[in-house]
Design a protein around this motif. Structure first.
Motif, PDB file in Angstrom:
ATOM      1  N   PRO A  57     -71.902  34.741  24.177  1.00 51.51           N
ATOM      2  CA  PRO A  57     -71.015  34.115  23.205  1.00 51.51           C
ATOM      3  C   PRO A  57     -70.853  34.944  21.936  1.00 51.51           C
ATOM      4  CG  PRO A  57     -72.578  32.527  24.034  1.00 51.51           C
ATOM      5  CD  PRO A  57     -72.970  33.832  24.603  1.00 51.51           C
ATOM      6  N   LYS A  58     -69.724  34.809  21.321  1.00 49.46           N
ATOM      7  CA  LYS A  58     -69.477  35.494  20.056  1.00 49.46           C
ATOM      8  C   LYS A  58     -68.679  34.576  19.141  1.00 49.46           C
ATOM      9  CE  LYS A  58     -66.890  39.413  18.182  1.00 49.46           C
ATOM     10  NZ  LYS A  58     -66.201  40.684  18.497  1.00 49.46           N
ATOM     11  N   VAL A  59     -69.225  34.321  17.974  1.00 43.68           N
ATOM     12  CA  VAL A  59     -68.572  33.433  17.025  1.00 43.68           C
ATOM     13  C   VAL A  59     -68.488  34.133  15.675  1.00 43.68           C
ATOM     14  CG1 VAL A  59     -68.678  31.205  15.859  1.00 43.68           C
ATOM     15  CG2 VAL A  59     -69.475  31.411  18.208  1.00 43.68           C
ATOM     16  N   GLU A  60     -67.314  34.104  15.092  1.00 37.97           N
ATOM     17  CA  GLU A  60     -67.138  34.764  13.806  1.00 37.97           C
ATOM     18  C   GLU A  60     -66.751  33.775  12.713  1.00 37.97           C
ATOM     19  OE1 GLU A  60     -65.822  39.352  14.800  1.00 37.97           O
ATOM     20  OE2 GLU A  60     -64.323  37.891  14.200  1.00 37.97           O
ATOM     21  N   TYR A  61     -67.247  34.045  11.526  1.00 45.16           N
ATOM     22  CA  TYR A  61     -66.941  33.197  10.375  1.00 45.16           C
ATOM     23  C   TYR A  61     -66.234  34.014   9.289  1.00 45.16           C
ATOM     24  CZ  TYR A  61     -70.093  29.829  12.516  1.00 45.16           C
ATOM     25  OH  TYR A  61     -70.684  28.951  13.378  1.00 45.16           O
ATOM     26  N   THR A  62     -65.214  33.429   8.713  1.00 43.88           N
ATOM     27  CA  THR A  62     -64.464  34.079   7.628  1.00 43.88           C
ATOM     28  C   THR A  62     -64.160  33.053   6.543  1.00 43.88           C
ATOM     29  OG1 THR A  62     -62.998  34.488   9.493  1.00 43.88           O
ATOM     30  CG2 THR A  62     -62.731  35.896   7.534  1.00 43.88           C
ATOM     31  N   LEU A  63     -63.899  33.535   5.350  1.00 41.16           N
ATOM     32  CA  LEU A  63     -63.446  32.642   4.298  1.00 41.16           C
ATOM     33  C   LEU A  63     -61.990  32.268   4.556  1.00 41.16           C
ATOM     34  CD1 LEU A  63     -64.782  33.987   0.881  1.00 41.16           C
ATOM     35  CD2 LEU A  63     -65.799  32.345   2.450  1.00 41.16           C
ATOM     36  N   THR A  64     -61.639  31.029   4.295  1.00 39.08           N
ATOM     37  CA  THR A  64     -60.234  30.637   4.316  1.00 39.08           C
ATOM     38  C   THR A  64     -59.635  31.022   2.963  1.00 39.08           C
ATOM     39  OG1 THR A  64     -60.749  28.494   3.371  1.00 39.08           O
ATOM     40  CG2 THR A  64     -60.715  28.655   5.769  1.00 39.08           C
ATOM     41  N   GLU A  65     -58.368  30.735   2.805  1.00 36.70           N
ATOM     42  CA  GLU A  65     -57.733  31.047   1.522  1.00 36.70           C
ATOM     43  C   GLU A  65     -58.412  30.256   0.410  1.00 36.70           C
ATOM     44  OE1 GLU A  65     -55.074  30.658  -1.783  1.00 36.70           O
ATOM     45  OE2 GLU A  65     -55.130  29.031  -0.309  1.00 36.70           O
ATOM     46  N   PHE A  66     -58.747  29.011   0.703  1.00 35.05           N
ATOM     47  CA  PHE A  66     -59.421  28.183  -0.305  1.00 35.05           C
ATOM     48  C   PHE A  66     -60.816  28.713  -0.601  1.00 35.05           C
ATOM     49  CE2 PHE A  66     -56.827  24.385  -1.092  1.00 35.05           C
ATOM     50  CZ  PHE A  66     -57.269  24.102  -2.377  1.00 35.05           C
ATOM     51  N   GLY A  67     -61.452  29.206   0.444  1.00 31.67           N
ATOM     52  CA  GLY A  67     -62.766  29.788   0.254  1.00 31.67           C
ATOM     53  C   GLY A  67     -62.690  30.993  -0.669  1.00 31.67           C
ATOM     54  N   GLN A  68     -61.668  31.801  -0.491  1.00 31.53           N
ATOM     55  CA  GLN A  68     -61.468  32.972  -1.356  1.00 31.53           C
ATOM     56  C   GLN A  68     -61.341  32.554  -2.811  1.00 31.53           C
ATOM     57  OE1 GLN A  68     -61.185  36.106  -0.076  1.00 31.53           O
ATOM     58  NE2 GLN A  68     -60.428  35.913   2.032  1.00 31.53           N
ATOM     59  N   ARG A  69     -60.626  31.458  -3.015  1.00 30.39           N
ATOM     60  CA  ARG A  69     -60.397  31.001  -4.380  1.00 30.39           C
ATOM     61  C   ARG A  69     -61.680  30.616  -5.088  1.00 30.39           C
ATOM     62  NH1 ARG A  69     -55.643  26.735  -5.084  1.00 30.39           N
ATOM     63  NH2 ARG A  69     -54.695  26.972  -3.022  1.00 30.39           N
ATOM     64  N   LEU A  70     -62.703  30.351  -4.254  1.00 30.40           N
ATOM     65  CA  LEU A  70     -63.985  29.925  -4.797  1.00 30.40           C
ATOM     66  C   LEU A  70     -64.749  31.111  -5.387  1.00 30.40           C
ATOM     67  CD1 LEU A  70     -65.030  27.082  -4.751  1.00 30.40           C
ATOM     68  CD2 LEU A  70     -66.139  27.567  -2.578  1.00 30.40           C
ATOM     69  N   VAL A  71     -64.479  32.288  -4.860  1.00 25.88           N
ATOM     70  CA  VAL A  71     -65.268  33.474  -5.202  1.00 25.88           C
ATOM     71  C   VAL A  71     -65.384  33.756  -6.705  1.00 25.88           C
ATOM     72  CG1 VAL A  71     -65.520  35.957  -4.833  1.00 25.88           C
ATOM     73  CG2 VAL A  71     -64.852  34.480  -2.938  1.00 25.88           C
ATOM     74  N   PRO A  72     -64.260  33.804  -7.442  1.00 20.57           N
ATOM     75  CA  PRO A  72     -64.403  34.056  -8.879  1.00 20.57           C
ATOM     76  C   PRO A  72     -65.253  33.016  -9.593  1.00 20.57           C
ATOM     77  CG  PRO A  72     -62.120  33.515  -8.283  1.00 20.57           C
ATOM     78  CD  PRO A  72     -62.854  33.733  -7.026  1.00 20.57           C
ATOM     79  N   MET A  73     -65.225  31.762  -9.076  1.00 21.44           N
ATOM     80  CA  MET A  73     -66.049  30.732  -9.689  1.00 21.44           C
ATOM     81  C   MET A  73     -67.529  30.996  -9.455  1.00 21.44           C
ATOM     82  SD  MET A  73     -64.427  27.020  -9.659  1.00 21.44           S
ATOM     83  CE  MET A  73     -65.681  26.763  -8.449  1.00 21.44           C
ATOM     84  N   LEU A  74     -67.838  31.439  -8.262  1.00 19.55           N
ATOM     85  CA  LEU A  74     -69.228  31.771  -7.971  1.00 19.55           C
ATOM     86  C   LEU A  74     -69.694  32.886  -8.906  1.00 19.55           C
ATOM     87  CD1 LEU A  74     -69.303  31.645  -4.064  1.00 19.55           C
ATOM     88  CD2 LEU A  74     -69.877  29.882  -5.727  1.00 19.55           C
ATOM     89  N   SER A  75     -68.816  33.830  -9.170  1.00 21.48           N
ATOM     90  CA  SER A  75     -69.170  34.909 -10.097  1.00 21.48           C
ATOM     91  C   SER A  75     -69.500  34.357 -11.475  1.00 21.48           C
ATOM     92  CB  SER A  75     -68.022  35.910 -10.219  1.00 21.48           C
ATOM     93  OG  SER A  75     -67.680  36.401  -8.948  1.00 21.48           O
ATOM     94  N   MET A  76     -68.680  33.417 -11.935  1.00 21.09           N
ATOM     95  CA  MET A  76     -68.943  32.815 -13.242  1.00 21.09           C
ATOM     96  C   MET A  76     -70.287  32.104 -13.265  1.00 21.09           C
ATOM     97  SD  MET A  76     -65.680  31.084 -15.067  1.00 21.09           S
ATOM     98  CE  MET A  76     -66.800  30.629 -16.396  1.00 21.09           C
ATOM     99  N   LEU A  77     -70.535  31.333 -12.224  1.00 24.68           N
ATOM    100  CA  LEU A  77     -71.803  30.613 -12.139  1.00 24.68           C
ATOM    101  C   LEU A  77     -72.957  31.609 -12.168  1.00 24.68           C
ATOM    102  CD1 LEU A  77     -70.889  27.985  -9.409  1.00 24.68           C
ATOM    103  CD2 LEU A  77     -71.242  27.566 -11.833  1.00 24.68           C
ATOM    104  N   CYS A  78     -72.783  32.705 -11.450  1.00 23.47           N
ATOM    105  CA  CYS A  78     -73.779  33.761 -11.403  1.00 23.47           C
ATOM    106  C   CYS A  78     -74.055  34.320 -12.778  1.00 23.47           C
ATOM    107  CB  CYS A  78     -73.278  34.914 -10.539  1.00 23.47           C
ATOM    108  SG  CYS A  78     -74.049  35.007  -8.950  1.00 23.47           S
ATOM    109  N   ARG A  79     -72.982  34.667 -13.475  1.00 20.07           N
ATOM    110  CA  ARG A  79     -73.139  35.297 -14.781  1.00 20.07           C
ATOM    111  C   ARG A  79     -73.836  34.346 -15.748  1.00 20.07           C
ATOM    112  NH1 ARG A  79     -67.919  36.286 -16.139  1.00 20.07           N
ATOM    113  NH2 ARG A  79     -67.549  36.742 -13.941  1.00 20.07           N
TER     114      ARG A  79
END
Lengths: 117, 117
Positions: free
Chosen positions: A77-99
């Motif tokens: 079996p092979k299963v792949e996971y990717t960010l959706t468009e909404f998931g992508q939108r989350l990324v800059p927020m995670l950066s802020m939380l990180c900082r």
DNA sequence: CCGTATCCCAAGAGATACTG
DNA sequence: CAGTATCTCTTGGGATACGG
């Protein structure tokens, strides 16, 4: 006050929090932000998560529309996971939380800065 | 991977999350962002929180250095809560979380948008 | 007015074992 | 390889009552 999927929230920020709170979600999202990954690749990247927990978190993220799961009908079996468009939108927020977190830890880290003698 | 106050975090964003996760913290912080409030004023603004829970959340926020508690030695007692400088820094982040949550709810709210007939 | 103390419950998360 | 199935335990939060 709003109701969303049978849960009451007093602010939409709580909805966002509910999306990303979960023991391994942030880690998963951070790794997927860099590119598509297979299940066992994620397992190696997040070794402290049990198989069960990893699966659970992935399922929730998928249900919430933040990541997409692609199953290839091959053996093994092979299963792949990717960010959706909404998931992508989350990324800059995670950066802020990180900082903020980094600033916070730096400021409060060495517990009680000595007054300069 | 970092250890902060006896807890392990895999990313500093998790530290930030731990600061603001709690049933009533976001609400409390949002109200305090608009100005100083007394305990019973907060109680009226967050009526669904029990006295115990409100106190607990406030204590945690105080311990974490996000709000400051001022006790006035008068009778009847008077206690005021304000955001600290670090608490203020949190405000723009809460706004971001809010905006994302609002977008998310709007997009996923009416569960399965009907294909236009 | 502003809390604390006690008891209880449900959800989240860990350990471990098994399967298409 | 990529998952389920159980079982257990810890933690967050609710209800209620009392105290300075």
């Amino acid at each position: 006050m709003l109701t969303f999927r049978d849960t009451e929230y007093s602010c939409t920020s709580e909805v966002t929090l509910s999306l990303i709170s979960g023991k391994w979600k942030i880690l998963i999202l951070s790794f997927l932000a860099k590119g598509t990954l297979r299940f066992n690749e994620l397992q190696k990247l997040v070794p402290d998560a049990t198989q069960r927990m990893l699966t659970l978190q992935l399922r929730t993220l998928e249900k919430d529309g933040l990541i997409a799961r692609t199953v290839y009908a091959v053996s093994p079996p092979k299963v792949e996971y990717t960010l959706t468009e909404f998931g992508q939108r989350l990324v800059p927020m995670l950066s802020m939380l990180c900082r903020f977190g980094a600033d916070y830890v730096e400021a409060h880290g060495s517990t009680a800065p000595e007054p300069q003698a």
